[in-house]
Design an enzyme around this catalytic site. Structure first.
Site, PDB file in Angstrom:
ATOM      1  N   ARG A  37      16.234 -12.687  18.854  1.00 18.20           N
ATOM      2  CA  ARG A  37      15.212 -12.870  19.889  1.00 18.20           C
ATOM      3  C   ARG A  37      15.753 -13.635  21.096  1.00 18.20           C
ATOM      4  O   ARG A  37      15.301 -13.401  22.217  1.00 18.20           O
ATOM      5  CB  ARG A  37      14.003 -13.590  19.299  1.00 18.20           C
ATOM      6  N   LYS A 201      -1.411   0.474   2.934  1.00 27.42           N
ATOM      7  CA  LYS A 201      -2.839   0.769   2.866  1.00 27.42           C
ATOM      8  C   LYS A 201      -3.368   1.654   3.983  1.00 27.42           C
ATOM      9  O   LYS A 201      -2.996   1.493   5.144  1.00 27.42           O
ATOM     10  CB  LYS A 201      -3.616  -0.549   2.919  1.00 27.42           C
ATOM     11  N   GLY A 377       2.251  -6.954  14.826  1.00 28.02           N
ATOM     12  CA  GLY A 377       0.810  -6.822  15.112  1.00 28.02           C
ATOM     13  C   GLY A 377       0.567  -6.208  16.476  1.00 28.02           C
ATOM     14  O   GLY A 377      -0.298  -5.349  16.646  1.00 28.02           O
TER      15      GLY A 377
HETATM   16  P1  AMP Z   1       2.463  -2.107   5.689  1.00 30.94           P
HETATM   17  O1  AMP Z   1       2.597  -3.585   5.951  1.00 30.94           O
HETATM   18  O2  AMP Z   1       1.073  -1.636   5.534  1.00 30.94           O
HETATM   19  O3  AMP Z   1       3.278  -1.281   6.647  1.00 30.94           O
HETATM   20  O4  AMP Z   1       3.089  -1.881   4.232  1.00 30.94           O
HETATM   21  C1  AMP Z   1       4.418  -2.143   3.938  1.00 30.94           C
HETATM   22  C2  AMP Z   1       4.534  -2.295   2.458  1.00 30.94           C
HETATM   23  O5  AMP Z   1       4.048  -1.118   1.823  1.00 30.94           O
HETATM   24  C3  AMP Z   1       5.941  -2.479   1.963  1.00 30.94           C
HETATM   25  O6  AMP Z   1       6.070  -3.770   1.440  1.00 30.94           O
HETATM   26  C4  AMP Z   1       6.109  -1.419   0.881  1.00 30.94           C
HETATM   27  O7  AMP Z   1       6.740  -1.901  -0.283  1.00 30.94           O
HETATM   28  C5  AMP Z   1       4.678  -1.039   0.580  1.00 30.94           C
HETATM   29  N1  AMP Z   1       4.589   0.302   0.003  1.00 30.94           N
HETATM   30  C6  AMP Z   1       5.044   1.435   0.527  1.00 30.94           C
HETATM   31  N2  AMP Z   1       4.859   2.466  -0.321  1.00 30.94           N
HETATM   32  C7  AMP Z   1       4.277   1.975  -1.421  1.00 30.94           C
HETATM   33  C8  AMP Z   1       3.851   2.529  -2.651  1.00 30.94           C
HETATM   34  N3  AMP Z   1       4.011   3.814  -2.903  1.00 30.94           N
HETATM   35  N4  AMP Z   1       3.269   1.718  -3.564  1.00 30.94           N
HETATM   36  C9  AMP Z   1       3.130   0.412  -3.301  1.00 30.94           C
HETATM   37  N5  AMP Z   1       3.500  -0.183  -2.145  1.00 30.94           N
HETATM   38  C10 AMP Z   1       4.087   0.578  -1.221  1.00 30.94           C
END
Ligand code: AMP
Length: 397
Positions: A37, A201, A377
């Site tokens: 950064r 999610k 974010g």
């Molecule tokens: P996000 O912060 O929503 O972008 O999610 C990122 C996280 O999603 C990472 O830590 C991944 O390990 C998790 N992730 C991705 N695919 C899966 C999956 N099939 N099952 C559980 N966690 C997952």
């Protein structure tokens, strides 16, 4: 089209220029462990120095929660910046940020000098966008430059409040690049435009999906969120991550995509494990055919090919979120394949911050991407089509 004034549009000769940077670097026992950064901030600082401004830098660091915390002082940043710039960056060590040291240092500045203020979050008003601290910051300068994209989705004194009390508020080179790509390239893309979404999610990406469905030609959904779609379509997903409350939403999105003529690609096969662990037994199965005691932890080889093919002829690709549990090496293959496909396509490639940015950099594809966003974010809110307060506060061209 976002058309903000930048440091290329103003004359700072002899002027006091307050620059909001993102010096929120990881520290271990007072040592900076990742200086990306700081390095990223240099072009804006060098340009302002070369133009003969009096440069006053400010930033937050960590979460001191509105009071001085010596372990979150920006003092080590001043030392390292001095080395990187090859000129003294004078540190104004005021616990109240704008105090006697800062005022005296600014008073004594010559053209081209640099001063760094203390951690702006030592002041409780900072994150509340309070008027008093905003005025104090503004009193130090004639011109304000915002070059901190990571906080652009927040309205704080040092990026938004201060602009009410200065006549000239512009963006630096880092902010300009984020606006050009996450803002303008996404809203006015060269087509075909492909978006790849992954991560844990559905619920945290709803607004992104909705906004992008109005813009893209192809929407690819992988990662943990794809299992909610699979179950909603009647698939068997075993113990895979699923948000049952969002099944109806998933079906609506599939319908909406069809109505809009957007191609929506979901995984056709998955790497599954019998445990949420890198050491789990692994098999590859068709999506929607996951046995009861197993869970989907990555996309499978056929899906990798499907997704990689979809970006080959694209002109613009935006990617946010991993395709699986990439933190576990045995389930990182899908994420790696997507990163490689983006590195190889001729398209404009834009990586929304967070995990996908980290994955691209770790795999060594960083310099093959057109733009890797520095804000987690903030980049997500940009992709949701929201107006970011830190961007909105800069003067229009
Ligand atoms: P996000 O912060 O929503 O972008 O999610 C990122 C996280 O999603 C990472 O830590 C991944 O390990 C998790 N992730 C991705 N695919 C899966 C999956 N099939 N099952 C559980 N966690 C997952």
């Amino acid at each position: 089209m976002l058309n903000k004034k930048s440091i290329d549009d103003i004359n700072v000769k002899g002027k006091r220029v307050l620059v909001r940077c993102d010096f929120n670097v990881p520290l271990q026992e007072g040592k900076i462990t990742d200086e990306n950064r700081l390095v990223a901030a240099l072009p804006t600082i060098k340009k302002l120095v070369a133009d003969g401004g009096k440069i006053i830098l400010c930033s937050h660091l960590g979460k001191p929660k509105g009071e001085p915390k010596p372990e979150l002082s920006l003092a080590p940043v001043a030392v390292r910046l001095s080395e990187l710039l090859g000129q003294e960056v004078k540190f104004a060590a005021d616990p109240e940020v704008v105090g006697p040291n800062a005022k005296a240092a600014v008073e004594a500045m010559k053209d081209g000098d640099i001063v760094l203020l203390e951690n702006t979050r030592y002041r409780a008003e900072e994150t509340k966008n309070g008027e008093e601290f905003s005025k104090e910051l503004a009193s130090l300068c004639d011109v304000f430059v915002n070059d901190a994209f990571g906080t652009a989705h927040r309205a704080h004194c040092s990026n938004v409040g201060v602009t009410k009390f200065v006549d000239t508020a512009v963006v630096g080179y880092l902010m300009q690049k984020e606006i050009d790509f996450l803002g303008n390239a996404v809203n006015n893309p060269e087509r075909p435009f492909v978006a790849i979404l992954g991560g844990a999610k559905v619920s945290s990406k709803i607004s992104v999906i909705e906004n992008l469905l109005d813009k893209v030609d192809t929407l690819i959904i992988g990662g943990g969120m794809s299992y909610t779609f699979s179950k909603a379509r009647g698939g068997h997903i075993g113990k895979s991550l699923c948000e049952d409350d969002y099944q109806e939403y998933a079906l609506n999105m599939l319908k909406k995509a069809e109505e809009k003529g957007v191609k929506l690609l979901l995984p056709v096969d998955n790497r599954i494990g019998d445990d949420f662990s890198n050491d789990a037994n692994i098999q590859v199965v068709k999506s929607g055919n996951i046995p009861d005691e197993w869970e989907g932890l990555d996309i499978g080889p056929e899906t990798e090919k499907l997704f990689a093919d979809a970006v080959k002829d694209a002109k613009t690709v935006v990617w946010n979120g991993p395709m699986g549990c990439f933190e576990m090496p045995n389930f990182a293959h899908g994420t790696e394949t997507v990163a490689k496909a983006l590195a190889e396509t001729d398209a404009i490639t834009i990586i929304g911050g967070g995990d996908s940015a980290a994955a691209v950099n770790i795999l060594g594809y960083g310099d093959k991407m057109t733009h890797i966003s520095t804000g987690g974010g903030a980049s997500l809110e940009f992709l949701e089509g929201k107006e970011l307060p830190g961007v909105a506060a800069a003067n229009d061209k």
